[in-house]
Design a protein around this motif. Sequence first.
Motif, mmCIF file in Angstrom:
data_model
loop_
_atom_site.group_PDB
_atom_site.id
_atom_site.type_symbol
_atom_site.label_atom_id
_atom_site.label_comp_id
_atom_site.label_asym_id
_atom_site.label_seq_id
_atom_site.Cartn_x
_atom_site.Cartn_y
_atom_site.Cartn_z
ATOM 1 N N GLU A 325 -43.036 -70.246 63.803
ATOM 2 C CA GLU A 325 -44.134 -69.524 63.159
ATOM 3 C C GLU A 325 -44.736 -68.489 64.102
ATOM 4 O O GLU A 325 -45.902 -68.116 63.959
ATOM 5 N N TYR A 352 -39.538 -65.277 58.064
ATOM 6 C CA TYR A 352 -40.955 -65.592 58.278
ATOM 7 C C TYR A 352 -41.828 -64.458 57.737
ATOM 8 O O TYR A 352 -42.913 -64.706 57.194
ATOM 9 N N ASP A 356 -44.573 -65.136 54.923
ATOM 10 C CA ASP A 356 -45.971 -64.755 55.101
ATOM 11 C C ASP A 356 -46.427 -63.815 53.989
ATOM 12 O O ASP A 356 -47.479 -64.016 53.365
ATOM 13 N N CYS A 359 -46.320 -65.664 50.423
ATOM 14 C CA CYS A 359 -47.458 -66.576 50.179
ATOM 15 C C CYS A 359 -48.729 -65.785 49.888
ATOM 16 O O CYS A 359 -49.490 -66.113 48.959
ATOM 17 N N ARG A 360 -48.971 -64.747 50.695
ATOM 18 C CA ARG A 360 -50.178 -63.945 50.485
ATOM 19 C C ARG A 360 -50.135 -63.246 49.133
ATOM 20 O O ARG A 360 -51.147 -63.199 48.412
ATOM 21 N N LEU A 363 -50.775 -65.749 46.198
ATOM 22 C CA LEU A 363 -52.192 -66.120 46.100
ATOM 23 C C LEU A 363 -53.016 -64.961 45.540
ATOM 24 O O LEU A 363 -53.949 -65.176 44.752
ATOM 25 N N ILE A 421 -43.200 -75.577 54.887
ATOM 26 C CA ILE A 421 -44.441 -74.824 55.127
ATOM 27 C C ILE A 421 -45.015 -74.309 53.809
ATOM 28 O O ILE A 421 -46.228 -74.418 53.553
ATOM 29 N N THR A 422 -44.165 -73.735 52.944
ATOM 30 C CA THR A 422 -44.674 -73.230 51.662
ATOM 31 C C THR A 422 -45.184 -74.377 50.785
ATOM 32 O O THR A 422 -46.164 -74.211 50.053
ATOM 33 N N LYS A 424 -46.597 -77.080 51.967
ATOM 34 C CA LYS A 424 -47.888 -77.425 52.555
ATOM 35 C C LYS A 424 -48.970 -76.432 52.144
ATOM 36 O O LYS A 424 -50.129 -76.807 51.938
ATOM 37 N N ARG A 425 -48.599 -75.162 51.999
ATOM 38 C CA ARG A 425 -49.554 -74.133 51.559
ATOM 39 C C ARG A 425 -49.741 -74.136 50.044
ATOM 40 O O ARG A 425 -50.523 -73.342 49.513
ATOM 41 N N ASN A 426 -49.014 -75.003 49.361
ATOM 42 C CA ASN A 426 -49.108 -75.122 47.898
ATOM 43 C C ASN A 426 -48.717 -73.813 47.208
ATOM 44 O O ASN A 426 -49.383 -73.356 46.275
ATOM 45 N N VAL A 427 -47.637 -73.209 47.702
ATOM 46 C CA VAL A 427 -47.123 -71.961 47.123
ATOM 47 C C VAL A 427 -45.683 -72.219 46.670
ATOM 48 O O VAL A 427 -44.759 -72.226 47.494
#
Length: 688
Positions: A325, A352, A356, A359-360, A363, A421-422, A424-427
Amino acid sequence: MILGDLDLTTDEFILDEVDIHIQANLEDELVKEALKTGVDLRQYSKQVETELQHIEQTSIKDYIKESQNIASLHNQITACDSILERIEGMLSGFQSDLSSISSEIQTLQQQSVSMSLRLKNRQAVRSQLSQLVDELVVPSIMISVILDSTVTEQDFLEQLHELNNKINFAKELSFRETLACADIQDIVDRLKIKAVSKIREFILQKIYSFRKPMTNYQIPQNTLLKYRFFYQFLLANERTVAKEIRDEYVDTMSKIYYSYFKSYSGRLLKVQYEDVADKDDLMGVEDTLFLDHRAGFFSKPSLKSRNTIFTLGQRGAVLSPAELEGPILIPHAAQRGDCRYPYETLFRSQHYALLDNGCREFLFLSDFFMVAGNSALDLFNSVMGKTLSMFLKNMSTYVSDCYDSIAVFLCIHIILRFKAITAKRNVPALDRYWEAVLEMLWPRFELILEMNIQSIRNTDPQKLGVLDTRPHYITRRYAEFCSAIVSINQTFPNERTNALLGQLQIEVENFVLRMAAEFPSRRDQLIFLINNYDMMLGVLMERASDDSKEVEGFQQLLLARTQEFIEEILAPPFGGMISFVKESEALMEKGQLDKLKNDEVRITQLVRGFSSTWKQSVEALSQDVMRSFTNFKNGTSIIQGALTQLIQYYHGFHKILSQPTFRSLAARSELINLHHLMVEVKKHKPNF
């Protein structure tokens, strides 16, 4: 008792009652006492009557004496009666007044309930009418703010909320057919058109600003999030404009992401290592450049093109949390510094950046455009779909011509970690992409592994040049490769990978045996096997756990060949004694040791031969072992095992000669003391 006054002839006289009175009088205490003392009742009656008359006279005198007081008491009682009578009259008046007051209170209470009900009804009507009037009235400040203020002012946002409420209220009243709604409909519609026009212009301006070169689009995105109510207002009141804005955003961001990632991916490939594996870089392929006809094969290959194909080295650091990361690579900076990277490092940086940004973006879309579930995923795919398709196309091109199995396996585990990771970010937006990449990488990794297995299976030992007992470069390749895969696979175990590694291990073991068979002597065969097993075990234990299947398998092979080698090197100098000990122990178990009773000459030769040559033999054995094995620690271990085994054999020799069959032998006195032998042997053990 005086009976003369009794009328015995009356009809009402009842004899029974006379009996009762007589009985009652008889129970009187005075009568009982008189009867007991025998008093004459007539006389006693007269006496009592006289006493009563006396008492009566006395009482009359007392009454006469107190007559004035009695008269005064009578007057007081009369006065009290008069007062009580007046009080009674007053109380009667009070009671009458209270009855009248109670009636009036009941009347007032009824009037109060009636007034309260009227007030409540009026308040309810007033509340509804007041709310209706407030909602219907369009204040002048709202008109001026909507018409004149910029959309970024707080007042505009507040008045827009109010306007939205009035529009919704007007719709509700229109459903109820409220006539007052018509009075404000026109002005509300005109304000709505003006607000929609200003909001549309503002949002489109922000979207167009994304297109400027070198623009950090996250800044205008954050600005839009501050005014997310604008889109909500459009969606509720002007869906065509809302769709226009949404389509414009999707089109703009889709092109931006595609352009950015296409450029970034292309520039990343310019800093990739130029030397990459090809279809000939397989584990079992012979490499003539490793040959040195004077010294045989080197144990450590040094070709640049194959330096990292089977060795993990520092490549595994790409999976560490700090680097996984970490900041993405800047291609032009790497080019200025003349830096080169393996493919998995470029893959990590590229994905990565995708993770990044993805995910952004997901959201932002969910928040600003107010979508969720499948609608959010569909909108995300509209924005990022073109970019993801480009990624998959590039991956397909790379994978189809890739023969670097470690790079592919590292890429697989990078994706597995990014997938976590995604999650965990709920994406969930990139889940399908991760799966698509894995569906490309896993078959390719398995294919490359199967190609390596087949290459080892097809290797012909006779074509590999001069024989050498040192570790073979093919087994070193296997050891480096297997330790790399096992260490990476520990985090996300995969049964298919373990099965392929098992097949690879079997082929390597068979290859080592085929290579060993090329040596003419069993001793050289064992040295070759031990050197290779020891080298593979050492490399594996640097990265794999001690209880892994590969480590345990080579430990067992190394132990078995080491024990066989110890027997092999002890045979030339001490073979006669060892054979005699084994033969004698077998006869002892059967109770037939007497068969060797006539071997006195042989035993004497063995005793004297050992005593005279054992030191020289041990010294020669130690030097020979240290020359034969590349691993000093392994050679030392073999020497210690050989000396220990020698002492055990000599101890068995002592034990046999102590049996009754051989106690009379003169040669027994020439046996070396076992303790002395152990002390001397320790001197020959090499020390680190």
